[in-house]
Scaffold this active site. Structure first.
Site, PDB file in Angstrom:
ATOM      1  N   ASP A   1       0.810  -1.232   0.000  1.00  0.00           N
ATOM      2  CA  ASP A   1       0.000   0.000   0.000  1.00  0.00           C
ATOM      3  C   ASP A   1       0.838   1.275   0.000  1.00  0.00           C
ATOM      4  O   ASP A   1       0.380   2.322  -0.458  1.00  0.00           O
ATOM      5  CB  ASP A   1      -0.899   0.049   1.251  1.00  0.00           C
ATOM      6  CG  ASP A   1      -2.038  -0.947   1.187  1.00  0.00           C
ATOM      7  OD1 ASP A   1      -2.010  -1.823   0.290  1.00  0.00           O
ATOM      8  OD2 ASP A   1      -2.944  -0.864   2.035  1.00  0.00           O
TER       9      ASP A   1
ATOM     10  N   HIS B   1     -18.548 -29.613 -13.555  1.00  0.00           N
ATOM     11  CA  HIS B   1     -20.005 -29.450 -13.514  1.00  0.00           C
ATOM     12  C   HIS B   1     -20.584 -30.224 -12.328  1.00  0.00           C
ATOM     13  O   HIS B   1     -20.153 -31.346 -12.087  1.00  0.00           O
ATOM     14  CB  HIS B   1     -20.619 -29.967 -14.814  1.00  0.00           C
ATOM     15  CG  HIS B   1     -22.117 -29.893 -14.819  1.00  0.00           C
ATOM     16  ND1 HIS B   1     -22.798 -28.712 -15.043  1.00  0.00           N
ATOM     17  CD2 HIS B   1     -23.053 -30.848 -14.582  1.00  0.00           C
ATOM     18  CE1 HIS B   1     -24.092 -28.950 -14.954  1.00  0.00           C
ATOM     19  NE2 HIS B   1     -24.283 -30.243 -14.678  1.00  0.00           N
TER      20      HIS B   1
END
Ligand code: NAI
Length: 449
Positions: A302, A435
């Protein structure tokens, strides 16, 4: 003499120390508060612990919709906070163990650069061949009347204090409808507080895709959060927040106020002047190897003000350490994923419809309802999630992906790989997705273009 001195033990700092220590460097890590920094102690991790409790409560409360009757579900906020503290403790001690395993010397105290190779902590001065600054960021405190007094008397909270509130306030006013504001609004709304969000811009969730931020707004409005958009806070009184909107002045009662209007790089009082490190708009300027204008001084996380995200900090730290070790490595920012852990979750990577337009990119926008995923239908009642892909029209590659709907946080890295590797639509069409999963929505959307 150390090979590397790291200032700040958050995600950038501890990861850099670990990597450099692992590579055989003699490393000193200086941290003034707790290892793990904002992310582990008062940001990413504790907020996710709270939000998970809210999710469990929401499931219990709405169980009947799924054929499960649960009566009397309620939140025990003190127990939620206690569990959050246990999660934090586990992870912080994990970081400490990591430092030990990689022979990193850890010093607790406030470090200050006194030259290009020297850092002072209290009465001790340490010398390092290379320095890495990872001092992170802190909340922006605006010069709004009453905010300073509110912070002093406990009415106004930042991301730090709100995580340790002993009880759920009756009403919570959130100033700033960005990531922190929305995640905390989500928890406290589930926990039973009357939550109001006051946001200066006409939309919530900052740079998020406009359509997705509108869906998120609708979801939280339906859950009972009140939003005042295009509203400017002008004062915090002893028990209310006053804002101006369309020329009118309105007051909202508040038992607690969360201040979440952004963060700024922590560059003050760390001796950058003594070392001659150059800053712009309060943040350290680095090149793509994470080196500052001073040879041998690097900055990651940051503190360079680029992306205030822990995962960006990790990668920047790796890039800095690799360069310190003499390996060529550069930081790329085109495929940084971002997530908002609301429910539904929001996740995105790369160009949005808006940024593509601003840059004049020739793109095709493909969008698909999450309801095209069988698992999403099985697990959500009338969910309004969507998946949107931004496709380069000529090259037929994915430039951006934007999702709203649960599990989006776990799906986005797959889309980030597609953006990072400039995968072609035709290649993605040949991939086999498991799936039934919600991630199949990427496949469904790709086949819609
Ligand atoms: P933010 O930049 O996300 O949002 C701040 C919001 O406050 C903006 O929408 C802005 O328009 C608004 N604002 C500014 N001044 C205002 C005023 N006077 N009145 C009303 N609204 C005002 O900043 P936030 O939420 O404080 O988060 C700080 C940083 O922490 C972000 O950069 C974010 O990347 C990081 N973070 C990331 C998380 C994640 O990845 N899930 C979670 C929490 C924080």
């Amino acid at each position: 003499m150390f090979d590397l001195i790291v200032l700040g033990g958050g995600p950038a700092g501890y990861l850099a120390a670990e990597r450099a220590g692992h590579a055989g460097q003699k490393v000193l890590l200086i941290e003034k508060r707790a290892l793990g920094g904002v992310c582990l102690n008062e940001g990413c991790i504790p907020s996710k612990a709270l939000l998970h409790s809210a999710k469990v409560l929401d499931y219990a409360k709405h169980g009947a919709q799924y054929g499960v009757n649960i009566s009397g579900a309620s939140i025990d906020h003190a127990a939620v906070v206690a569990r959050k503290n246990r999660v934090v403790k586990t992870l912080v001690s994990g970081v400490a163990a990591l430092m030990k395993a990689n022979k990193v010397t850890v010093v607790t105290g406030e470090g200050m650069l006194t030259g290009k190779n020297t850092v002072r902590v209290g009465g001790d001065t340490y010398e390092g061949r290379n320095l890495l600054i990872c001092t992170g960021s802190e909340p922006v405190i605006p010069p709004i009347k009453g905010v300073k007094e509110g912070l002093a008397n406990g009415l106004v909270l930042t991301n730090r204090e709100i995580l340790d509130l002993p009880a759920v306030p009756e009403s919570l006013v959130v100033i700033g409808g960005g990531v922190i504001g929305l995640e905390m609004a989500s928890y406290f709304n589930s926990a039973g507080a009357k939550v109001t969000v006051i946001e200066m811009l006409p939309t919530i969730a900052g740079p998020t895709d406009r359509e997705i931020s509108a869906i998120l707004l609708k979801n939280y409005t339906d859950k009972g959060v009140v939003f005042h958009l295009g509203a400017r806070v002008v004062e915090v009184t002893e028990n209310a927040v006053v804002y101006e909107q369309d020329g009118k002045t309105v007051s909202v009662p508040a038992d607690k106020v969360l201040l979440s209007i952004g963060r700024r790089a922590s560059t003050k009082d760390i001796g950058l002047e003594a070392a001659g490190v150059y800053c712009e708009r309060g943040a350290i300027v680095t090149d793509r190897r994470m080196q500052t204008n001073v040879a041998g001084i690097y900055a990651a996380g940051d503190v360079n003000g680029r992306y205030m995200l822990a995962h960006t900090a990790y990668r920047e730290a790796e890039v800095a350490v690799n360069n310190i070790l003499g390996k060529r490595d550069v930081m790329r920012y085109n495929a940084i994923p971002s997530v908002i852990y609301t429910s539904p979750e929001v996740a995105s990577v790369g160009e949005t419809e808006e940024t593509a337009k601003e840059k004049g990119l020739d793109v095709e926008i493909v969008s698909q309802q999450m309801m095209y995923s069988g698992r999403y239908v099985a697990e959500n009642l009338a969910g309004d999630g969507i998946c949107k892909l931004i496709i380069d029209k000529k090259r037929r590659t994915v430039l951006g992906a934007h999702l709203i709907g649960n599990y989006a946080s776990e799906i986005i890295y797959g889309a980030a790989i597609m953006v990072e590797t400039e995968m072609r639509v035709s290649d993605i069409k040949e991939l086999v997705f498991p799936h039934p999963t919600v991630c199949e929505i990427i496949r469904e959307t790709i086949f819609a273009c």
